[in-house]
Enzyme design. Structure first.
Site, PDB file in Angstrom:
ATOM      1  N   GLU A   7      37.985 -16.692   7.165  1.00  0.00           N
ATOM      2  CA  GLU A   7      38.915 -15.976   6.282  1.00  0.00           C
ATOM      3  C   GLU A   7      39.822 -15.024   7.057  1.00  0.00           C
ATOM      4  O   GLU A   7      39.747 -13.792   6.888  1.00  0.00           O
ATOM      5  CB  GLU A   7      38.131 -15.229   5.195  1.00  0.00           C
ATOM      6  CG  GLU A   7      37.232 -16.149   4.375  1.00  0.00           C
ATOM      7  CD  GLU A   7      36.418 -15.435   3.298  1.00  0.00           C
ATOM      8  OE1 GLU A   7      36.424 -14.192   3.272  1.00  0.00           O
ATOM      9  OE2 GLU A   7      35.780 -16.112   2.482  1.00  0.00           O
ATOM     10  N   GLU A  20      32.384 -22.510   1.857  1.00  0.00           N
ATOM     11  CA  GLU A  20      31.711 -21.542   0.993  1.00  0.00           C
ATOM     12  C   GLU A  20      32.108 -21.826  -0.441  1.00  0.00           C
ATOM     13  O   GLU A  20      33.276 -22.117  -0.730  1.00  0.00           O
ATOM     14  CB  GLU A  20      32.126 -20.087   1.281  1.00  0.00           C
ATOM     15  CG  GLU A  20      31.583 -19.496   2.538  1.00  0.00           C
ATOM     16  CD  GLU A  20      32.023 -18.037   2.744  1.00  0.00           C
ATOM     17  OE1 GLU A  20      32.309 -17.341   1.742  1.00  0.00           O
ATOM     18  OE2 GLU A  20      32.091 -17.629   3.909  1.00  0.00           O
TER      19      GLU A  20
HETATM   20  O1  IFM Z   1      30.120 -12.417   1.571  1.00  0.00           O
HETATM   21  C1  IFM Z   1      31.366 -13.027   1.588  1.00  0.00           C
HETATM   22  C2  IFM Z   1      31.625 -13.747   2.911  1.00  0.00           C
HETATM   23  O2  IFM Z   1      31.422 -12.920   4.016  1.00  0.00           O
HETATM   24  C3  IFM Z   1      33.032 -14.259   2.942  1.00  0.00           C
HETATM   25  N1  IFM Z   1      33.351 -15.024   1.753  1.00  0.00           N
HETATM   26  C4  IFM Z   1      33.000 -14.452   0.471  1.00  0.00           C
HETATM   27  C5  IFM Z   1      31.537 -14.040   0.490  1.00  0.00           C
HETATM   28  C6  IFM Z   1      31.099 -13.532  -0.892  1.00  0.00           C
HETATM   29  O3  IFM Z   1      31.793 -12.396  -1.294  1.00  0.00           O
END
Ligand code: IFM
Length: 462
Positions: free
Chosen positions: A168, A366
């Site tokens: 990210e 994710e």
């Molecule tokens: O915890 C975070 C992660 O570090 C990055 N993506 C979103 C997750 C949930 O908020």
């Protein structure tokens, strides 16, 4: 037996986490401080229940048991990150041999359990010593990152087949330099744009170094993509959606995936005196860098409408001068996080990758649902998280459809393996396939973990 929703062979099934959110610290581990260690101590009031990084889920100590728990629910892959400040405590100097031993053991243990390690180099965790000289706002830190990446490739590149430069990349810029959520809590668009530009260059430098090694492995990046939907087809709403997408998605996706910044960006930033310094060779470096594999983190859509009124442009420049977030009536919400649940978004992202980004190989890196007060769902020592199973199913059905429609999706990683410390929210919302008991440290599989095991075993579900 074939399943109604069957996925391509060798599909990656697993979960992801990050070093800072899972490792914890142990006496004598030689780890240097990063911005999260510092901020969770010095700005403790900003963290839910004041929980600091020391208390993350102890992967450093428990990695063997944790990897066994992953194997128990049939993961065939798992992403974590290397902690830069654990490996190189001051960010640029000596390598910490304790960290080398630790990461070697983790990688070897994963491979021994037939779990493919996906290794990310940077997950929001700038070493404090480098933050003291400006972090990614300082161009010198690009060289430090390149050296760190080269150290990782040299130490672990013989076994790690999937590398990622950043998780990210927009977040450290946006949350740390514009929206006051992450340290150093700066609110200044031009500084945020500078940080983002330098992160993109750091990514390119790492990929360049990686290519020179001619390793038999792949490199990519993990993006958080928030697909944008306008309130209506009214031109004002469409324009607002275009601007949100330009600032928050295209400004990072296009340099990384198309090799150039969107043409619309420069005139706007120049008009508002927000252009970061771009040096002579920067754009060539961006143009000549290609990745092999794209990770997509998907949690929520962004619904957008035209502003109700003109903003006061005397204040700090903000992308929110050009659009307003739209609270669509009847939207389905995860009230713990205050975000909309929209499974179709995963399909829309897949189609954008297919149509706009050359149908590059990608995977869901994710996706998941954070729930506050999950203990309310414990029955006979197990979290009966049917809501998480439904969430997963619905997203996987749309992903399955995207693959049927030609998307090159190679896998699905849930966020996350075991309930983890989630930055300023600490342990407020629980995301894991395993419940973490904060008092005892015990990790117990949830109903969703067992459901996921059957999906991985069958490479699909009915
Ligand atoms: O915890 C975070 C992660 O570090 C990055 N993506 C979103 C997750 C949930 O908020």
């Amino acid at each position: 037996m074939t399943k109604k929703y069957e996925f391509p062979t060798q599909f990656f099934w697993g979960a992801s986490t990050s070093a800072t959110q899972s490792e914890g610290t142990e006496k004598g581990d030689g780890k240097g401080q990063n911005i999260w260690d510092y901020a969770s101590q010095h700005y403790n009031h900003r963290f839910y229940d004041g929980v600091t990084t020391e208390h993350t889920s102890h992967f450093y100590k428990d990695y063997q048991q944790d990897i066994q728990l992953m194997a128990d629910i049939d993961f065939n892959s798992f992403r974590t990150s290397i902690s830069w400040s654990r490996l190189i405590p001051d960010g640029v100097g000596e390598v910490n041999q304790e960290a080398v031993i630790f990461y070697n053991q983790v990688i070897d243990e994963l491979i021994a359990k037939k779990i493919e390690p996906f290794i990310n180099l940077y997950h929001f965790d700038m070493p404090m010593k480098l933050q003291e000289i400006g972090g990614f706002e300082n161009r010198d830190v690009i060289a430090a990152y390149k050296k760190y990446a080269e150290t990782c490739f040299a130490l672990f590149g013989d076994r790690v087949k999937y590398w990622f430069t950043f998780n990210e990349p927009m977040i450290p810029a946006e949350a740390g330099y514009l929206h006051d959520r992450h340290y150093p809590y700066v609110v200044d668009f031009k500084r945020a744009a500078t940080v983002l530009h330098h992160i993109i260059l750091a990514h390119c430098e790492a990929v360049k170094s990686f290519r020179q090694l001619e390793l038999d492995s792949k490199i990519g990046i993990i993006m958080d993509v928030i697909p944008v939907y306008p309130r209506s087809q009214n031109p004002a709403d469409l324009k607002a959606a275009e601007m949100a997408d330009l600032f928050y998605t295209r400004s990072i996706n296009e340099p990384i995936l198309l090799g150039h910044y969107p043409a619309e960006l420069k005139p706007i930033l120049t008009a508002y005196h927000q252009m970061p310094a771009i040096l002579e060779n920067d754009l060539d470096l961006i143009a000549s860098t290609e990745i092999d594999l794209l990770g997509i983190n998907y949690y929520k859509p962004r619904r957008v409408k035209a502003l109700d009124y003109e903003p006061n442009k005397a204040g700090i420049f903000s992308p929110e001068w050009f659009f307003d977030n739209y609270e669509m009536p009847g939207r389905r919400m995860n009230t713990s996080r205050g975000i909309e649940i929209y499974p179709q978004g995963i399909y829309d992202i897949a189609m954008t990758i297919k149509e706009k980004y050359g149908n590059i190989d990608w995977f869901v890196s994710e996706n998941g649902i954070g729930i506050q007060g999950e203990e309310a769902f414990i029955e006979n020592d197990r979290v009966e998280d049917d809501y998480r199973i439904d969430f997963l199913k619905e997203h996987l059905v749309w992903l399955h459809q995207a693959i049927a429609d030609g998307s090159n999706c190679l896998g699905y990683h849930m966020w996350t393996f075991v309930d983890c410390w989630s930055w300023i929210n600490a342990y407020k919302n629980r995301y894991g396939f395993y419940r973490l008991d904060l008092e005892t440290g015990k990790k117990t599989v949830k109903k969703s973990g067992l459901w996921f095991k059957s999906v991985s075993q069958n490479n699909g579900f009915d």
